[in-house]
Write a protein that holds these residues in place. Structure first.
Motif, PDB file in Angstrom:
ATOM      1  N   SER A 131       0.796  -1.239   0.000  1.00  0.00           N
ATOM      2  CA  SER A 131       0.000   0.000   0.000  1.00  0.00           C
ATOM      3  C   SER A 131       0.824   1.283   0.000  1.00  0.00           C
ATOM      4  N   ARG A 132       1.997   1.263   0.615  1.00  0.00           N
ATOM      5  CA  ARG A 132       2.714   2.515   0.849  1.00  0.00           C
ATOM      6  C   ARG A 132       3.866   2.799  -0.113  1.00  0.00           C
ATOM      7  N   TYR A 133       4.268   1.838  -0.908  1.00  0.00           N
ATOM      8  CA  TYR A 133       5.470   2.032  -1.716  1.00  0.00           C
ATOM      9  C   TYR A 133       5.193   2.172  -3.211  1.00  0.00           C
ATOM     10  N   ASN A 134       4.258   1.396  -3.731  1.00  0.00           N
ATOM     11  CA  ASN A 134       4.026   1.401  -5.171  1.00  0.00           C
ATOM     12  C   ASN A 134       2.628   0.855  -5.424  1.00  0.00           C
ATOM     13  N   SER A 135       1.825   1.592  -6.206  1.00  0.00           N
ATOM     14  CA  SER A 135       0.472   1.129  -6.492  1.00  0.00           C
ATOM     15  C   SER A 135       0.488  -0.162  -7.308  1.00  0.00           C
ATOM     16  N   SER A 136       1.516  -0.328  -8.139  1.00  0.00           N
ATOM     17  CA  SER A 136       1.707  -1.592  -8.869  1.00  0.00           C
ATOM     18  C   SER A 136       2.708  -2.425  -8.072  1.00  0.00           C
ATOM     19  N   TRP A 137       2.216  -3.038  -7.028  1.00  0.00           N
ATOM     20  CA  TRP A 137       3.072  -3.603  -5.986  1.00  0.00           C
ATOM     21  C   TRP A 137       3.559  -5.013  -6.248  1.00  0.00           C
ATOM     22  N   LEU A 138       2.871  -5.773  -7.086  1.00  0.00           N
ATOM     23  CA  LEU A 138       3.077  -7.211  -7.138  1.00  0.00           C
ATOM     24  C   LEU A 138       4.511  -7.622  -7.480  1.00  0.00           C
ATOM     25  N   ASP A 139       5.043  -7.131  -8.575  1.00  0.00           N
ATOM     26  CA  ASP A 139       6.388  -7.550  -9.000  1.00  0.00           C
ATOM     27  C   ASP A 139       7.445  -7.173  -7.971  1.00  0.00           C
TER      28      ASP A 139
END
Length: 294
Positions: A131-139
């Motif tokens: 949630s806090r670092y990158n909206s496209s978090w998965l990779d």
């Protein structure tokens, strides 16, 4: 009728006798640390005040080692809090982390590499990561998981029991320190992101030879124990987590440790008075037998 398997103070104290336990993670894992520290000393449950407090100089004979109220308090991703409880026969340490792999995590690895080797490591990092670092978090999350598990395996002895806790169910409406205004629009979606993140983190943890405790599964029908913020959990839930962790540890070590099965109402009667407000009683009486919250 809700039944609960519960570990006792004596069982916890004996199982972890002369052991070093490290707990890493967010505020939920801080609650895991607190309940374990309390249970190692006495047959009591955490109060609401104890669960909600953070960064205090001392909690039940432990001490704040780094961060927290020793520094400037904030809800940023750089927040740190290191706590430690030590008795004649138990050592338990907690690190607050907001990302599964980071320069700060590398400094924690240095502690583990150069200091006393833990007998047990209990860890989770998810909600802040996604949630806090990158909206496209998965990779990015998957890459960090790979780096964390690979480096950890090279540091701790094979005998160390490493337990990766899967993230517990989030509510449809949530609020918490991690939920800054910039990401409030994503709040309703995080409960689904957690399910996806749990799948990848659990799969990778298993692939790297770690033990996995699926707290999402164990608490899917216990949502009445989640607090009003949709993120945190009450004292009954935390004692259940402790019991699950210690039962898992006993099984991993081949130790026979039968747990008492008690009724929910019997356990609730033992909670501290501060945790038994009328609102809390009404909340505890609700029964939700489905994870669906739409």
């Amino acid at each position: 009728m809700e039944m609960m398997k519960r570990v006792s103070h004596q069982q916890a104290s004996q199982l972890l006798h002369n052991m070093f336990v490290v707990v890493l993670g967010d505020s939920i894992q801080r609650g895991v640390y607190k309940d374990l520290v309390l249970l190692l000393q006495k047959e009591e449950f955490l109060s609401n005040k104890q669960l909600k407090s953070k960064a205090k100089m001392s909690f039940e004979q432990d001490r704040l080692v780094e961060g927290g109220s020793l520094n400037f308090m904030h809800n940023g991703t750089g927040y740190k809090e290191v706590r430690q409880f030590q008795s004649a026969h138990h050592l338990v340490r907690f690190y607050f982390v907001t990302r599964v792999y980071s320069p700060y995590m590398q400094s924690i690895f240095d502690d583990l590499r150069n200091g006393l080797k833990p007998d047990v490591i209990i860890f989770n990092s998810c909600v802040w990561d996604i949630s806090r670092y990158n909206s496209s978090w998965l990779d990015n999350y998957k890459e960090n998981l790979h780096m964390f598990f690979a480096e950890l395996r090279g540091i701790v002895p094979k005998e160390t029991l490493v337990i990766w806790n899967l993230t517990m169910p989030l509510g449809k409406t949530i609020k918490g320190g991690f939920l800054v205004p910039e990401i409030e629009h994503r709040a309703s979606l995080l409960r689904y992101d957690v399910i996806e993140a749990n799948f990848y983190s659990g799969t990778l943890a298993d692939a790297y030879g770690m033990d996995v405790l699926d707290l999402h599964f164990h608490f899917r029908f216990s949502l009445q124990h989640r607090t009003a913020d949709g993120v945190h959990w009450n004292a009954l839930a935390h004692r259940k987590i402790t019991s699950l962790l210690l039962e898992h540890s006993a099984q991993a070590w081949g130790v026979v440790m039968p747990l008492a099965v008690v009724e929910h109402t019997e356990v609730a009667a033992q909670l501290p008075a501060s945790g038994n407000s009328k609102a809390a009683k009404r909340h505890a009486l609700r029964r939700n037998y489905s994870y669906r919250e739409d």
